[in-house]
Structures are given as C-alpha cells and as structure tokens.
Design a protein around this motif. Structure first.
Motif, PDB file in Angstrom:
ATOM      1  N   TYR A  13     -10.374   2.893   3.629  1.00  0.00           N
ATOM      2  CA  TYR A  13     -10.671   2.429   2.262  1.00  0.00           C
ATOM      3  C   TYR A  13     -11.206   3.585   1.407  1.00  0.00           C
ATOM      4  O   TYR A  13     -10.857   3.739   0.238  1.00  0.00           O
ATOM      5  N   TYR A  69     -10.526   6.578   1.329  1.00  0.00           N
ATOM      6  CA  TYR A  69      -9.523   7.563   0.875  1.00  0.00           C
ATOM      7  C   TYR A  69      -9.035   7.261  -0.538  1.00  0.00           C
ATOM      8  O   TYR A  69      -8.569   8.142  -1.236  1.00  0.00           O
ATOM      9  N   ASN A  70      -9.098   5.957  -0.922  1.00  0.00           N
ATOM     10  CA  ASN A  70      -8.580   5.593  -2.243  1.00  0.00           C
ATOM     11  C   ASN A  70      -9.322   4.371  -2.797  1.00  0.00           C
ATOM     12  O   ASN A  70      -8.707   3.329  -3.055  1.00  0.00           O
ATOM     13  N   GLN A  83     -10.662   3.444  -5.659  1.00  0.00           N
ATOM     14  CA  GLN A  83     -10.307   2.849  -6.964  1.00  0.00           C
ATOM     15  C   GLN A  83      -9.094   1.926  -6.823  1.00  0.00           C
ATOM     16  O   GLN A  83      -9.070   0.814  -7.345  1.00  0.00           O
ATOM     17  N   TYR A  84      -8.103   2.403  -6.061  1.00  0.00           N
ATOM     18  CA  TYR A  84      -6.873   1.612  -5.856  1.00  0.00           C
ATOM     19  C   TYR A  84      -7.191   0.298  -5.142  1.00  0.00           C
ATOM     20  O   TYR A  84      -6.774  -0.780  -5.573  1.00  0.00           O
ATOM     21  N   TYR A  85      -7.978   0.394  -4.037  1.00  0.00           N
ATOM     22  CA  TYR A  85      -8.259  -0.820  -3.256  1.00  0.00           C
ATOM     23  C   TYR A  85      -9.135  -1.798  -4.032  1.00  0.00           C
ATOM     24  O   TYR A  85      -8.939  -3.009  -3.965  1.00  0.00           O
ATOM     25  N   ALA A 119      -9.116  -2.312  -7.129  1.00  0.00           N
ATOM     26  CA  ALA A 119      -8.309  -2.970  -8.166  1.00  0.00           C
ATOM     27  C   ALA A 119      -7.208  -3.853  -7.562  1.00  0.00           C
ATOM     28  O   ALA A 119      -6.457  -4.484  -8.304  1.00  0.00           O
ATOM     29  N   SER A 120      -7.101  -3.884  -6.227  1.00  0.00           N
ATOM     30  CA  SER A 120      -6.016  -4.655  -5.585  1.00  0.00           C
ATOM     31  C   SER A 120      -6.516  -6.032  -5.163  1.00  0.00           C
ATOM     32  O   SER A 120      -7.418  -6.138  -4.310  1.00  0.00           O
ATOM     33  N   LYS A 131       1.382  -7.357   0.806  1.00  0.00           N
ATOM     34  CA  LYS A 131       0.625  -7.154  -0.446  1.00  0.00           C
ATOM     35  C   LYS A 131       1.219  -8.034  -1.558  1.00  0.00           C
ATOM     36  O   LYS A 131       1.775  -7.526  -2.542  1.00  0.00           O
TER      37      LYS A 131
END
Ligand code: HEM
Length: 155
Positions: free
Chosen positions: A83, A85-86, A88-90, A92-93, A153
């Motif tokens: 988690y 590693y990214n 912001q992406y997770y 917002a998902s 997803k």
C-alpha cells in the motif's frame, strides 16, 4: 540504455512484487487456519470424552497461536508495505476502501475465534456443532469478495 531513474523505478517495482507475493502467501496461510479452526470447533463441540476434548484444546491453541495470528500479522504488514508504494492511488480507490472494510470484518471474525477458543479451553462452550458449521461459512464469503475486489477492481 536505461537511465538511473528508470533503473531505480524498475528495481522498486520488482521489490514491491516480492512483497505482494509474500502478502498473498500470508493470506493463504491465514485462511488455511481460519477455515480449519472452526472445523475443529465443530468436532470439539461433538466430542464426549475428556481425552478427545483435551487433544482438541491443544490443536486449537497451537493453530491459533502458531499459524493463524502470525499469518494475520504478516498479511497486514506486507499489505501495508505494498500500500505504501502508492498511497494516493489506493486511498482514492473505492475497491481498496471496501477491501479494507472487509479485512476489518475478518479481524472481528479472528477475534471471535479467540473468544470461542477460550470458552472451549475452560470447558464453558454452550454452542452446538451446527452453530460452528454455520460460523465456519462466514470467511468463505469474505474471501470470495476480497479476491474479486483486488483482482477485478470493479469500482
Ligand atoms: C490490512 C490488510 C491488507 C492490506 C493493507 C492490503 C493491501 C494490499 C495492496 C495494496 C495490494 C495491491 C493491490 C493492487 O495494486 O493490485 C494487495 C493485493 C492483494 N491482496 Fe491485500 N491487503 C490486506 C489484506 C488482504 C486480505 C485479508 C486478503 C485476502 C482475503 C488480501 C488479498 C490480496 C490479494 C489476493 C492481492 C493480489 C491482487 C493482485 O495483484 O492480483 N489482502 N493487498
């Protein structure tokens, strides 16, 4: 020729994939125990002699302490590393947020297993084997749902 930045990124991604692999390995170990422990409760609730009950107590304690809890901890640690590693992406998902909610439910289930284990340990269990057969089905639904969320997803 690879630039330093892209070489760094490729290495970081391949290290992350190792963490993801260990995340999935921990998940498998956690679920092996999460499926087996309530099954032991089913047979424990049906057992009638003291020697059998004492044997179940040892099996349950070793499974919970030796496999189930360490695997849960490793699942969370490796999952948190992946988690990170990214984030912001997770964050917002929606699929990841729903997944984390399901993980919280799984931890509640894990805790309930501990409560049942303690009641069996102290010879205080009053639940029937039918109750544990139904209780045993709950993580099946969580597993199916979580795996669909992370792989497909859908939202
Ligand atoms: C707090 C606990 C957890 C955290 C923080 C976490 C985090 C993550 C993250 C960030 C990924 C990478 C997702 C992607 O980008 O595709 C991942 C993958 C995965 N997680 Fe978890 N996870 C946790 C618990 C679980 C549990 C309990 C299960 C199973 C029931 C699970 C099953 C999986 C699977 C199967 C993948 C691989 C998806 C793929 O790459 O195809 N995770 N997890």
């Amino acid at each position: 020729m690879l630039s330093f930045a892209s070489l760094f990124e490729t290495t970081a991604v391949s290290i992350m994939l190792w963490f993801k692999a260990f995340h999935v390995i921990s998940v498998i170990c956690w679920f092996a125990a999460i499926f087996y422990l309530p099954r032991l409760f089913v047979y424990h609730a049906m057992s009638e002699d003291t020697a059998t009950r004492e044997r179940f107590k040892i099996m349950e304690r070793k499974l919970y302490r030796g496999i189930m809890t360490p695997s849960a901890v490793l699942t969370i640690i490796f999952g948190a590393i992946v988690y990170s590693y990214n984030p912001q992406y997770y964050m917002a998902s929606a699929w990841m947020n729903v997944k984390l909610f399901c993980v919280a439910l799984l931890l509640v289930y894990h805790f309930l297993c501990w409560q049942h284990l303690k009641l069996f340990r102290d010879d205080l269990n009053v639940r029937s084997h039918t109750y544990f057969r139904i209780f045993n089905e709950i993580p099946v639904f969580l597993l199916i749902f979580i795996v669909i969320l992370v792989v497909v997803k859908p939202f």
